[in-house]
Enzyme design. Sequence first.
Site, PDB file in Angstrom:
ATOM      1  N   ASN A  11       0.812  -1.216   0.000  1.00 44.54           N
ATOM      2  CA  ASN A  11       0.000   0.000   0.000  1.00 44.54           C
ATOM      3  C   ASN A  11       0.846   1.266   0.000  1.00 44.54           C
ATOM      4  OD1 ASN A  11      -2.904  -0.919   0.309  1.00 44.54           O
ATOM      5  ND2 ASN A  11      -1.944  -2.046   1.974  1.00 44.54           N
ATOM      6  N   THR A  12       2.034   1.202   0.583  1.00 40.19           N
ATOM      7  CA  THR A  12       2.890   2.378   0.700  1.00 40.19           C
ATOM      8  C   THR A  12       4.115   2.304  -0.197  1.00 40.19           C
ATOM      9  OG1 THR A  12       2.185   2.642   3.010  1.00 40.19           O
ATOM     10  CG2 THR A  12       4.143   3.848   2.313  1.00 40.19           C
ATOM     11  N   THR A  14       6.661  -0.241  -2.985  1.00 40.54           N
ATOM     12  CA  THR A  14       6.788  -1.389  -3.886  1.00 40.54           C
ATOM     13  C   THR A  14       8.234  -1.860  -3.835  1.00 40.54           C
ATOM     14  OG1 THR A  14       5.020  -0.648  -5.367  1.00 40.54           O
ATOM     15  CG2 THR A  14       6.660  -2.169  -6.281  1.00 40.54           C
ATOM     16  N   TYR A 113      -7.109 -21.770   7.459  1.00 44.92           N
ATOM     17  CA  TYR A 113      -7.807 -20.479   7.430  1.00 44.92           C
ATOM     18  C   TYR A 113      -9.206 -20.744   6.894  1.00 44.92           C
ATOM     19  CZ  TYR A 113      -7.010 -15.390   7.698  1.00 44.92           C
ATOM     20  OH  TYR A 113      -6.995 -14.069   8.083  1.00 44.92           O
ATOM     21  N   GLY A 120      -3.723 -12.316   2.117  1.00 47.26           N
ATOM     22  CA  GLY A 120      -3.013 -11.481   1.156  1.00 47.26           C
ATOM     23  C   GLY A 120      -1.759 -12.153   0.631  1.00 47.26           C
ATOM     24  N   ASP A 122       1.232 -11.002   0.142  1.00 46.26           N
ATOM     25  CA  ASP A 122       2.430 -10.697   0.924  1.00 46.26           C
ATOM     26  C   ASP A 122       2.486 -11.545   2.184  1.00 46.26           C
ATOM     27  OD1 ASP A 122       0.134  -9.332   1.809  1.00 46.26           O
ATOM     28  OD2 ASP A 122       1.279  -7.675   2.656  1.00 46.26           O
ATOM     29  N   THR A 197       4.925  17.605  23.891  1.00 50.43           N
ATOM     30  CA  THR A 197       3.864  16.921  23.153  1.00 50.43           C
ATOM     31  C   THR A 197       4.439  15.905  22.185  1.00 50.43           C
ATOM     32  OG1 THR A 197       2.372  18.815  23.341  1.00 50.43           O
ATOM     33  CG2 THR A 197       1.925  17.250  21.567  1.00 50.43           C
TER      34      THR A 197
END
Length: 272
Positions: A11-12, A14, A113, A120, A122, A197
Site C-alpha cells: 500500500n505504501t 513497492t 484459514y 493477502g 504478501d 507533546t
Amino acid sequence: MSCVLTVDVGNTTTNIGLFSITRSERPSSAVEPETELLGSCILTTPDRLTTDEARIQLEQALALMPNEPIDGTILSCVVPTLTDSWRAALSFSCGVRVLVVGPGIKTGVRMNYDDPAEVGPDRIADVVAARATYGSPALAIDLGTTMNFEVIDEHGAFAGGIIAPGVALGARSLAEAAARLPIIELRAPERVIGHSTRAAMQSGVVLGEAARIDGLIDAVFEELGYSAPIVITGDGAESLAALLRHEATVDTTLTLRGLALIWQANVRHLRH
C-alpha cells in the site's frame, strides 16, 4: 541456477528484488531456501499507475541491479487496481510468463484459514519464507501500513494471524484526528514519560507499538501452548525489534525471498 524477479506491491511501497535460485530435485511443492539476493530496489506505491508508467519504473529499477538473464517473474500486489499494470509491464520488459500470487498458487504450506483466498499475497510470501528459513513453529511479523502477524504451527501449517494498524498509520491518524497534535518523527523517545507533546506522542506511538507487539506475542504463544522463533520484517523493523522484550531476528528480505521460493515451487507447473 535460475534468476527470478520478485515484485511486492504494498500500500505504501513497492519492493523489487532479483534472486538467483538453485533448483531442488524434490517435488515442485517442496520449498527450499536456496536463494541469493542479487539486487533490490524500493519504490513509492502510487494511487494509480499505467502500464507504461510501471514499465518505466521497472526498467529504472532493473538498471540498478546486476544484468542477469531473467528466467521468471512473480508478482504480489495488495492494491488490486495496480495488478494488471504491473503484470503487463513485467511480461513486456522481462519476456517471460508472470506468476501472480493468489488462489490456486502452490506454496507447500497447509492453510488453516476459514477462507484461504482472503490471505493477502504478501502474507503468504512471509509464511513461506519464515517456514523455509526458521522452521516450524515460527512467528513472522511484517511492519507496514498494517502490522501483520503470521503464525506457523509446530506441524508447519499456517495457523492464522493478526492484522492491526501499522505504526505510521497510527501516528498519522492521531495527528489528523486531533487538531493540536503534530506529525511526529517515528523514533523512540529517551523516556516513557514525555516532557513535550512530541515526546509524549513518540512514547505513545513507538513505545506503545513495541508494548502492543510484545503483548500480542505473549497472547499468541499462550494460545499455541508453546513459543517459537520470531522474525520481523518491514518498515523500521530493526529499530522496533530493539525495543521488544522478546528476542527477534530482523529479516529485511523475508517477503521477497518468500516470493522467490513460491516461484521455485511452481516452476515445473508453469512449464506444463
